[in-house]
Design a protein around this motif. Sequence first.
Motif, PDB file in Angstrom:
ATOM      1  N   LEU A  17      -1.008   3.861   9.348  1.00 26.48           N
ATOM      2  CA  LEU A  17      -0.737   3.077  10.550  1.00 26.48           C
ATOM      3  C   LEU A  17      -1.811   3.315  11.617  1.00 26.48           C
ATOM      4  CD1 LEU A  17       3.142   3.599  10.879  1.00 26.48           C
ATOM      5  CD2 LEU A  17       1.931   1.692   9.803  1.00 26.48           C
ATOM      6  N   ILE A  18      -2.211   4.560  11.794  1.00 28.27           N
ATOM      7  CA  ILE A  18      -3.247   4.877  12.777  1.00 28.27           C
ATOM      8  C   ILE A  18      -4.592   4.292  12.355  1.00 28.27           C
ATOM      9  CG2 ILE A  18      -4.520   6.770  13.883  1.00 28.27           C
ATOM     10  CD1 ILE A  18      -1.650   6.422  14.874  1.00 28.27           C
ATOM     11  N   THR A  19      -4.872   4.312  11.057  1.00 27.08           N
ATOM     12  CA  THR A  19      -6.119   3.734  10.535  1.00 27.08           C
ATOM     13  C   THR A  19      -6.192   2.239  10.847  1.00 27.08           C
ATOM     14  OG1 THR A  19      -6.146   5.350   8.727  1.00 27.08           O
ATOM     15  CG2 THR A  19      -7.534   3.400   8.464  1.00 27.08           C
ATOM     16  N   ILE A  20      -5.069   1.544  10.684  1.00 21.57           N
ATOM     17  CA  ILE A  20      -5.018   0.107  10.973  1.00 21.57           C
ATOM     18  C   ILE A  20      -5.392  -0.163  12.429  1.00 21.57           C
ATOM     19  CG2 ILE A  20      -3.510  -1.924  11.070  1.00 21.57           C
ATOM     20  CD1 ILE A  20      -4.137  -0.957   8.244  1.00 21.57           C
ATOM     21  N   PHE A  21      -5.006   0.757  13.310  1.00 26.95           N
ATOM     22  CA  PHE A  21      -5.305   0.598  14.736  1.00 26.95           C
ATOM     23  C   PHE A  21      -6.755   0.928  15.079  1.00 26.95           C
ATOM     24  CE2 PHE A  21      -1.205  -0.277  16.594  1.00 26.95           C
ATOM     25  CZ  PHE A  21      -1.522  -0.696  17.886  1.00 26.95           C
ATOM     26  N   LEU A  22      -7.305   1.976  14.458  1.00 24.11           N
ATOM     27  CA  LEU A  22      -8.583   2.527  14.918  1.00 24.11           C
ATOM     28  C   LEU A  22      -9.817   1.903  14.257  1.00 24.11           C
ATOM     29  CD1 LEU A  22      -7.778   6.340  15.289  1.00 24.11           C
ATOM     30  CD2 LEU A  22      -7.756   4.546  17.026  1.00 24.11           C
ATOM     31  N   VAL A  23      -9.724   1.505  12.992  1.00 30.78           N
ATOM     32  CA  VAL A  23     -10.915   1.011  12.280  1.00 30.78           C
ATOM     33  C   VAL A  23     -11.544  -0.224  12.936  1.00 30.78           C
ATOM     34  CG1 VAL A  23     -11.693  -0.043  10.111  1.00 30.78           C
ATOM     35  CG2 VAL A  23     -10.375   2.079  10.066  1.00 30.78           C
ATOM     36  N   PRO A  24     -10.745  -1.179  13.471  1.00 29.05           N
ATOM     37  CA  PRO A  24     -11.386  -2.349  14.105  1.00 29.05           C
ATOM     38  C   PRO A  24     -12.297  -2.002  15.278  1.00 29.05           C
ATOM     39  CG  PRO A  24      -9.079  -2.823  13.662  1.00 29.05           C
ATOM     40  CD  PRO A  24      -9.283  -1.368  13.382  1.00 29.05           C
ATOM     41  N   LEU A  25     -12.072  -0.849  15.922  1.00 26.68           N
ATOM     42  CA  LEU A  25     -12.859  -0.501  17.110  1.00 26.68           C
ATOM     43  C   LEU A  25     -14.356  -0.400  16.814  1.00 26.68           C
ATOM     44  CD1 LEU A  25     -12.409   0.025  20.110  1.00 26.68           C
ATOM     45  CD2 LEU A  25     -12.220   2.466  19.602  1.00 26.68           C
ATOM     46  N   PRO A  26     -14.791   0.385  15.800  1.00 30.26           N
ATOM     47  CA  PRO A  26     -16.233   0.391  15.492  1.00 30.26           C
ATOM     48  C   PRO A  26     -16.740  -0.966  15.007  1.00 30.26           C
ATOM     49  CG  PRO A  26     -14.988   1.649  13.853  1.00 30.26           C
ATOM     50  CD  PRO A  26     -14.063   1.377  14.983  1.00 30.26           C
ATOM     51  N   LEU A  27     -15.865  -1.771  14.410  1.00 26.23           N
ATOM     52  CA  LEU A  27     -16.296  -3.085  13.932  1.00 26.23           C
ATOM     53  C   LEU A  27     -16.670  -4.000  15.090  1.00 26.23           C
ATOM     54  CD1 LEU A  27     -13.742  -3.851  11.042  1.00 26.23           C
ATOM     55  CD2 LEU A  27     -16.099  -3.067  10.852  1.00 26.23           C
ATOM     56  N   ILE A  48     -12.029  -3.221  -7.192  1.00 34.08           N
ATOM     57  CA  ILE A  48     -11.960  -4.465  -7.983  1.00 34.08           C
ATOM     58  C   ILE A  48     -10.975  -5.443  -7.353  1.00 34.08           C
ATOM     59  CG2 ILE A  48     -11.238  -5.426 -10.203  1.00 34.08           C
ATOM     60  CD1 ILE A  48     -12.330  -2.856 -11.513  1.00 34.08           C
ATOM     61  N   THR A  49      -9.848  -4.920  -6.865  1.00 35.99           N
ATOM     62  CA  THR A  49      -8.843  -5.776  -6.214  1.00 35.99           C
ATOM     63  C   THR A  49      -9.453  -6.502  -5.024  1.00 35.99           C
ATOM     64  OG1 THR A  49      -7.044  -4.304  -6.884  1.00 35.99           O
ATOM     65  CG2 THR A  49      -6.605  -5.805  -5.053  1.00 35.99           C
ATOM     66  N   SER A  75      -9.632  -2.254   7.443  1.00 37.10           N
ATOM     67  CA  SER A  75      -8.836  -1.054   7.749  1.00 37.10           C
ATOM     68  C   SER A  75      -8.062  -0.598   6.519  1.00 37.10           C
ATOM     69  CB  SER A  75      -7.859  -1.353   8.898  1.00 37.10           C
ATOM     70  OG  SER A  75      -8.521  -1.823  10.033  1.00 37.10           O
ATOM     71  N   LEU A  76      -7.431  -1.547   5.843  1.00 37.76           N
ATOM     72  CA  LEU A  76      -6.645  -1.229   4.657  1.00 37.76           C
ATOM     73  C   LEU A  76      -7.544  -0.712   3.529  1.00 37.76           C
ATOM     74  CD1 LEU A  76      -3.580  -1.602   4.583  1.00 37.76           C
ATOM     75  CD2 LEU A  76      -3.918  -3.689   3.248  1.00 37.76           C
ATOM     76  N   PHE A  77      -8.685  -1.371   3.365  1.00 41.14           N
ATOM     77  CA  PHE A  77      -9.638  -0.984   2.329  1.00 41.14           C
ATOM     78  C   PHE A  77     -10.159   0.439   2.583  1.00 41.14           C
ATOM     79  CE2 PHE A  77     -14.066  -0.984   0.650  1.00 41.14           C
ATOM     80  CZ  PHE A  77     -13.761  -1.152  -0.693  1.00 41.14           C
ATOM     81  N   THR A  78     -10.444   0.735   3.855  1.00 45.00           N
ATOM     82  CA  THR A  78     -10.937   2.069   4.227  1.00 45.00           C
ATOM     83  C   THR A  78      -9.910   3.145   3.891  1.00 45.00           C
ATOM     84  OG1 THR A  78     -12.235   1.114   6.035  1.00 45.00           O
ATOM     85  CG2 THR A  78     -11.804   3.481   6.131  1.00 45.00           C
ATOM     86  N   PHE A  79      -8.645   2.886   4.242  1.00 41.47           N
ATOM     87  CA  PHE A  79      -7.605   3.852   3.934  1.00 41.47           C
ATOM     88  C   PHE A  79      -7.489   4.072   2.429  1.00 41.47           C
ATOM     89  CE2 PHE A  79      -3.263   4.838   2.665  1.00 41.47           C
ATOM     90  CZ  PHE A  79      -3.036   5.999   3.390  1.00 41.47           C
ATOM     91  N   GLY A  80      -7.558   2.980   1.664  1.00 39.05           N
ATOM     92  CA  GLY A  80      -7.457   3.090   0.209  1.00 39.05           C
ATOM     93  C   GLY A  80      -8.566   3.941  -0.384  1.00 39.05           C
ATOM     94  N   LEU A  81      -9.797   3.773   0.114  1.00 40.46           N
ATOM     95  CA  LEU A  81     -10.925   4.565  -0.386  1.00 40.46           C
ATOM     96  C   LEU A  81     -10.753   6.045  -0.064  1.00 40.46           C
ATOM     97  CD1 LEU A  81     -14.075   2.378   0.411  1.00 40.46           C
ATOM     98  CD2 LEU A  81     -12.941   2.706  -1.784  1.00 40.46           C
ATOM     99  N   ILE A  82     -10.153   6.325   1.103  1.00 40.20           N
ATOM    100  CA  ILE A  82      -9.974   7.723   1.523  1.00 40.20           C
ATOM    101  C   ILE A  82      -8.808   8.377   0.783  1.00 40.20           C
ATOM    102  CG2 ILE A  82      -9.357   9.231   3.474  1.00 40.20           C
ATOM    103  CD1 ILE A  82     -10.780   7.155   5.286  1.00 40.20           C
ATOM    104  N   VAL A 111       0.839  -1.211   0.000  1.00 40.75           N
ATOM    105  CA  VAL A 111       0.000   0.000   0.000  1.00 40.75           C
ATOM    106  C   VAL A 111       0.867   1.252   0.000  1.00 40.75           C
ATOM    107  CG1 VAL A 111      -1.626   1.361   1.387  1.00 40.75           C
ATOM    108  CG2 VAL A 111      -2.023  -1.080   1.025  1.00 40.75           C
ATOM    109  N   GLU A 112       1.936   1.248   0.798  1.00 46.10           N
ATOM    110  CA  GLU A 112       2.816   2.427   0.810  1.00 46.10           C
ATOM    111  C   GLU A 112       3.461   2.636  -0.559  1.00 46.10           C
ATOM    112  OE1 GLU A 112       6.516   4.376   3.291  1.00 46.10           O
ATOM    113  OE2 GLU A 112       6.651   2.344   2.526  1.00 46.10           O
ATOM    114  N   LYS A 113       3.848   1.544  -1.184  1.00 50.09           N
ATOM    115  CA  LYS A 113       4.571   1.662  -2.454  1.00 50.09           C
ATOM    116  C   LYS A 113       3.665   2.096  -3.600  1.00 50.09           C
ATOM    117  CE  LYS A 113       7.692  -0.876  -5.526  1.00 50.09           C
ATOM    118  NZ  LYS A 113       8.422  -2.134  -5.768  1.00 50.09           N
TER     119      LYS A 113
END
Length: 587
Positions: free
Chosen positions: A415-425, A321-322, A302-309, A264-266
Amino acid sequence: MFTNKSQKSYSYKLIFLFLLLVWVVGIAFLLYALYILFGFSYNDFTLGLLKKYNKLDKIILFQERYFTILTFQITRFFVVLSLLFWLISVYFLGFLSQLLQKFISYIGQYFIKIAQIYQSFLQIEKLIFCSFFVTIFFINLKDVLLFPLMIDEVFNYVFLSSKGLLVSATYYPGPNNHVFYTLCVAFLDKFLNQTELILRLPSFISSLFLLLILFTWQYAKYGFVIAFSTVQILAFLPAFRFYSFQGRGYMLTALCALTSLFWVEKYLIRPNETTLESKILFVFINFLSFYTIPTYLYFSVSLFTFGLIWAKKSLKKQWIITYFFIAICTIIAYLPIIFLNGLNSLVANSWVKPLSWNEFLGQIPNYLVEFSNFLWLDNQGAYFLILLFIISTFYLYKEYFTSKKLQEYAFFLLLITIFLVPLPLIFLQKVLPFVRIWLYLQPVLILILLFLIHHFLAENTRKITLGGIIMWIFISNFTEIFKFHRPLEWQIISQKIITQKPQKIFVNEDTYNVFLRYQALKQGQNVTFLCEKIDTSLHYDYIILEKKRLKTIAQSIQNYLKRNYFVSEQNQDVQIYLPMNTKADQK
């Protein structure tokens, strides 16, 4: 099928021949499956299957609950469909050969890059690098071979891996089956003899690769000091160390998660053009993670959410699609489990059953403390995470208005998104999963820590701070790192019992039940195990009763035990009974 020079290369031909062999073996297997499924009736098929695994006494339960006539018909349809897809796939062998050749080339280039990085080190850095990885290798290998097997590992081996690839891919007794990891273990079981090595080798290798990838990634960004500090802090954290050798799929999932972060970073944060091969690799890595542990969903969302944003508008469609292909591949892989065990075995088993709001909210504080201690150190994790969260919030707020390093800011936001998104889930699910499923967050946590240290501290202060953290972690875990663990009581007792070559054992305590079966399997003993209800018409060589359940035993059974058996041994967990006629031998 060979259309250009690269295709005509020797390596390409070898890969093509290998894939062709796999295709032929697959055709043979599917044809054999068709012969079995259409050549035998439902009753004959189920009888033959259970006879193979010595489970004929479970035939009624198997037919009514696990493999009904409808399931049998669906399995027939599924195998026919699989055969059609497999036949069509022959037309893609050339493309797959090129793809695999490129992936192998990428791996080769990565190791060449590691060698080049190593050659660029100063002499003292080479010594530190080699000393660290050699030390980690032998410490973890010591635990692979000598740390006592745990119940989840033994359960996996007894009921899944030891029974072969087919059972490993289709039987799902709750979350005990980390399917892809179990398949790896089942494969290794064909070639290795030592159970500890068979069960733990994939985790052992995954942990080393994770540390190596993390080191090279950090080295390219920050240099040797930050890179070495990153892997040293992570390697000696208790949870990471434990799952570096445990025969479960958590470390494999953590490796895939870290690789996905790198991707994702690359390709999303930095302006690198994605290739078809890189997208397929991303899909494959995430599919393997889902096929290992379904709770990888937390990281994936979490990763998908960051990508959309964050992704550019032109990339968002490709991103969706991925993930669509990841979902399709995962669903197809889990179809045999869904057909044979039901969808509820994945999404509604007792481990993921929603709590009531009162239970959920009441358990959240203790859960967060346990979660924090798991990611860092016991009794210190909550304070550490709170401090890190405060500093992270300050950085995000400050840099939002002033940062000129947009890519650096985006990476930290990831990195912060990876930590925080699971909380509402977990609030939506009202489920508090085992904290061990969050192992993938440990590398993320260390990346956040090192990012902040690099950003806020001057070089000399940075080195002193990193040295202090490393010493803090190392001293906190010193005795555990170099400790040699003795076999646990139930392992010793189980081994001793099976050595006596019993024929029939009643055992209603789960840990002893699993370890006795393991010892019987290991020693090649054919032992009948019963665990539901004592049948007074049968003769048992051993009766092992859980102490917590002694008061629930019917009076008639208690009288039967007093007349025919005596307590030969007991501990805080169980009472072990032997027949009266063996009492003289015991004396």
